[in-house]
Design a protein around this motif. Structure first.
Motif, PDB file in Angstrom:
ATOM      1  N   TYR A  69       1.656   3.686  -9.607  1.00  0.00           N
ATOM      2  CA  TYR A  69       2.814   4.319  -9.024  1.00  0.00           C
ATOM      3  C   TYR A  69       3.594   5.111 -10.069  1.00  0.00           C
ATOM      4  O   TYR A  69       3.767   4.674 -11.206  1.00  0.00           O
ATOM      5  CB  TYR A  69       3.742   3.278  -8.391  1.00  0.00           C
ATOM      6  CG  TYR A  69       3.142   2.583  -7.186  1.00  0.00           C
ATOM      7  CD1 TYR A  69       2.585   3.306  -6.150  1.00  0.00           C
ATOM      8  CD2 TYR A  69       3.159   1.194  -7.079  1.00  0.00           C
ATOM      9  CE1 TYR A  69       2.041   2.671  -5.041  1.00  0.00           C
ATOM     10  CE2 TYR A  69       2.627   0.549  -5.978  1.00  0.00           C
ATOM     11  CZ  TYR A  69       2.069   1.294  -4.953  1.00  0.00           C
ATOM     12  OH  TYR A  69       1.548   0.659  -3.860  1.00  0.00           O
ATOM     13  N   LYS A  70       4.120   6.284  -9.659  1.00  0.00           N
ATOM     14  CA  LYS A  70       4.848   7.155 -10.574  1.00  0.00           C
ATOM     15  C   LYS A  70       6.282   7.424 -10.119  1.00  0.00           C
ATOM     16  O   LYS A  70       7.005   8.182 -10.749  1.00  0.00           O
ATOM     17  CB  LYS A  70       4.095   8.481 -10.737  1.00  0.00           C
ATOM     18  CG  LYS A  70       2.716   8.286 -11.378  1.00  0.00           C
ATOM     19  CD  LYS A  70       1.999   9.622 -11.555  1.00  0.00           C
ATOM     20  CE  LYS A  70       0.637   9.394 -12.220  1.00  0.00           C
ATOM     21  NZ  LYS A  70      -0.093  10.680 -12.377  1.00  0.00           N
ATOM     22  N   GLY A  71       6.663   6.829  -9.001  1.00  0.00           N
ATOM     23  CA  GLY A  71       8.045   6.962  -8.562  1.00  0.00           C
ATOM     24  C   GLY A  71       8.365   8.287  -7.913  1.00  0.00           C
ATOM     25  O   GLY A  71       9.506   8.745  -7.935  1.00  0.00           O
ATOM     26  N   ARG A  72       7.370   8.899  -7.255  1.00  0.00           N
ATOM     27  CA  ARG A  72       7.660  10.135  -6.549  1.00  0.00           C
ATOM     28  C   ARG A  72       6.687  10.317  -5.365  1.00  0.00           C
ATOM     29  O   ARG A  72       5.718   9.631  -5.261  1.00  0.00           O
ATOM     30  CB  ARG A  72       7.566  11.354  -7.472  1.00  0.00           C
ATOM     31  CG  ARG A  72       6.212  11.581  -8.130  1.00  0.00           C
ATOM     32  CD  ARG A  72       6.255  12.846  -8.976  1.00  0.00           C
ATOM     33  NE  ARG A  72       4.959  13.162  -9.520  1.00  0.00           N
ATOM     34  CZ  ARG A  72       4.526  12.753 -10.718  1.00  0.00           C
ATOM     35  NH1 ARG A  72       5.333  12.011 -11.477  1.00  0.00           N
ATOM     36  NH2 ARG A  72       3.324  13.087 -11.138  1.00  0.00           N
ATOM     37  N   VAL A 103       8.200   8.538   3.723  1.00  0.00           N
ATOM     38  CA  VAL A 103       7.474   7.694   2.772  1.00  0.00           C
ATOM     39  C   VAL A 103       5.992   8.058   2.743  1.00  0.00           C
ATOM     40  O   VAL A 103       5.373   8.157   1.680  1.00  0.00           O
ATOM     41  CB  VAL A 103       7.664   6.202   3.114  1.00  0.00           C
ATOM     42  CG1 VAL A 103       6.670   5.339   2.343  1.00  0.00           C
ATOM     43  CG2 VAL A 103       9.088   5.761   2.806  1.00  0.00           C
ATOM     44  N   ALA A 104       5.407   8.267   3.919  1.00  0.00           N
ATOM     45  CA  ALA A 104       3.973   8.555   4.002  1.00  0.00           C
ATOM     46  C   ALA A 104       3.600   9.845   3.280  1.00  0.00           C
ATOM     47  O   ALA A 104       2.450  10.025   2.878  1.00  0.00           O
ATOM     48  CB  ALA A 104       3.534   8.625   5.458  1.00  0.00           C
ATOM     49  N   VAL A 150       0.838  -1.203   0.000  1.00  0.00           N
ATOM     50  CA  VAL A 150       0.000   0.000   0.000  1.00  0.00           C
ATOM     51  C   VAL A 150       0.872   1.252   0.000  1.00  0.00           C
ATOM     52  O   VAL A 150       0.421   2.339   0.370  1.00  0.00           O
ATOM     53  CB  VAL A 150      -0.986   0.022   1.199  1.00  0.00           C
ATOM     54  CG1 VAL A 150      -1.998  -1.099   1.064  1.00  0.00           C
ATOM     55  CG2 VAL A 150      -0.259  -0.057   2.528  1.00  0.00           C
ATOM     56  N   GLY A 151       2.130   1.096  -0.412  1.00  0.00           N
ATOM     57  CA  GLY A 151       3.005   2.255  -0.545  1.00  0.00           C
ATOM     58  C   GLY A 151       3.650   2.733   0.731  1.00  0.00           C
ATOM     59  O   GLY A 151       4.135   3.863   0.799  1.00  0.00           O
ATOM     60  N   LEU A 152       3.684   1.891   1.760  1.00  0.00           N
ATOM     61  CA  LEU A 152       4.327   2.230   3.026  1.00  0.00           C
ATOM     62  C   LEU A 152       5.539   1.326   3.252  1.00  0.00           C
ATOM     63  O   LEU A 152       5.840   0.451   2.443  1.00  0.00           O
ATOM     64  CB  LEU A 152       3.335   2.080   4.181  1.00  0.00           C
ATOM     65  CG  LEU A 152       2.268   3.162   4.300  1.00  0.00           C
ATOM     66  CD1 LEU A 152       1.177   2.726   5.285  1.00  0.00           C
ATOM     67  CD2 LEU A 152       2.891   4.487   4.748  1.00  0.00           C
ATOM     68  N   ILE A 153       6.231   1.522   4.361  1.00  0.00           N
ATOM     69  CA  ILE A 153       7.310   0.617   4.765  1.00  0.00           C
ATOM     70  C   ILE A 153       7.053   0.162   6.198  1.00  0.00           C
ATOM     71  O   ILE A 153       6.536   0.932   7.015  1.00  0.00           O
ATOM     72  CB  ILE A 153       8.698   1.288   4.668  1.00  0.00           C
ATOM     73  CG1 ILE A 153       8.757   2.582   5.494  1.00  0.00           C
ATOM     74  CG2 ILE A 153       9.069   1.554   3.210  1.00  0.00           C
ATOM     75  CD1 ILE A 153      10.148   3.186   5.596  1.00  0.00           C
ATOM     76  N   PRO A 154       7.401  -1.086   6.518  1.00  0.00           N
ATOM     77  CA  PRO A 154       7.254  -1.574   7.896  1.00  0.00           C
ATOM     78  C   PRO A 154       8.446  -1.114   8.730  1.00  0.00           C
ATOM     79  O   PRO A 154       9.267  -1.908   9.194  1.00  0.00           O
ATOM     80  CB  PRO A 154       7.236  -3.095   7.715  1.00  0.00           C
ATOM     81  CG  PRO A 154       8.079  -3.323   6.498  1.00  0.00           C
ATOM     82  CD  PRO A 154       7.853  -2.136   5.602  1.00  0.00           C
TER      83      PRO A 154
END
Length: 258
Positions: A255-258, A234-235, A136-140
């Motif tokens: 996703y667009k890489g930004r 990241v958020a 979902v575009g986050l990091i743990p």
């Protein structure tokens, strides 16, 4: 403490803390605050000698409520992380008595944070675990510190970056769990262990656990602070917000890489 979100009881010197935010104990600031209050209550009660954390629902904890980071400014995300990462760690560090997570269901993301903060994890053999944040575009973030220390770099990388769930047998093989027991018996087994620990000298347990925590802590706090900053960065990215929106809208992210 909100009794609507966390149940608290003491029986035979064992404090039981039960997460109760239906349906999946999604982590909100009120839920975390209620958990912290319950842990503090157990810590400060001399009659309590061990603590068990469990769930009132089939899912132990599905992770954070996405509304915490979806469309929110960085400062709000950081406020949540200060509770889940720092306050939870500090409270567990100073507990002075053993804590056991009893799991009989799914555990994901921030739920893993709660489980791993405990001294022992007892899981039913039908339980599943995972770090789905990447999807979902986050990091743990905190688990970049937790997991390699527990299971090693190469065992940790796959679960953290593939985001795929894994079963209790795999979690035990990795070294993530204390025990795997038949489905439906984790709470009973956690209570049994808690009774054995509660029978020990409370002063010896406190001094010994404090020494143990100092030995295993090393530079944990500083490392977690670094990962928390990465989580906030990241958020705030477009890709993270796209990933969160896509999850809620049940579509593939663009996703667009930004």
């Amino acid at each position: 403490m909100s009794t609507d979100l966390v149940r608290y009881s003491v029986t035979d010197q064992i404090a039981e803390i039960v997460l109760d935010r239906a349906p999946v104990n999604a982590l909100s600031i009120p839920l975390i605050d209620a958990l912290l209050a319950a842990l503090a209550k157990a810590r400060d009660d001399d009659a309590v000698r061990a603590v068990v954390i469990s769930s009132a629902h089939k899912v132990f904890c599905a992770g954070l409520d996405l509304d915490i980071v979806r469309g929110k400014p960085a400062i709000e995300t950081k406020t949540f992380l200060e509770r889940l990462y720092f306050a939870l760690n500090d409270t567990q560090y100073r507990m002075g008595k053993p804590t056991i997570a009893a799991i009989d269901g799914a555990v994901r993301a921030g739920g893993m944070t709660i489980a791993i903060s405990c001294d022992m994890i007892v899981a039913g053999d039908g339980s599943t675990f995972g770090y789905p944040e990447i999807d979902v575009g986050l990091i743990p973030a905190i688990h970049f510190v937790h997991l390699p220390r527990l299971v090693g770099k190469h065992q940790a990388f796959g679960p953290l970056f593939l985001g795929e769930p894994f079963d209790a047998a795999t979690a035990f093989r990795m070294g993530l769990l204390s025990e795997v027991v038949p489905k439906g018996t984790a709470l009973a087994r956690a209570r049994e262990i808690a009774r054995k620990l509660a029978a020990k000298s409370p002063i010896v347990m406190k001094i010994g656990r404090d020494a143990f925590m100092r030995a295993v802590d090393a530079d944990f706090r500083r490392s977690v602070e670094n990962t928390a900053e990465s989580f906030v960065v990241v958020a705030s990215t477009e890709d993270c917000q796209e990933g969160l929106n896509a999850f809620v809208e049940k579509r593939a992210p663009n996703y667009k890489g930004r």
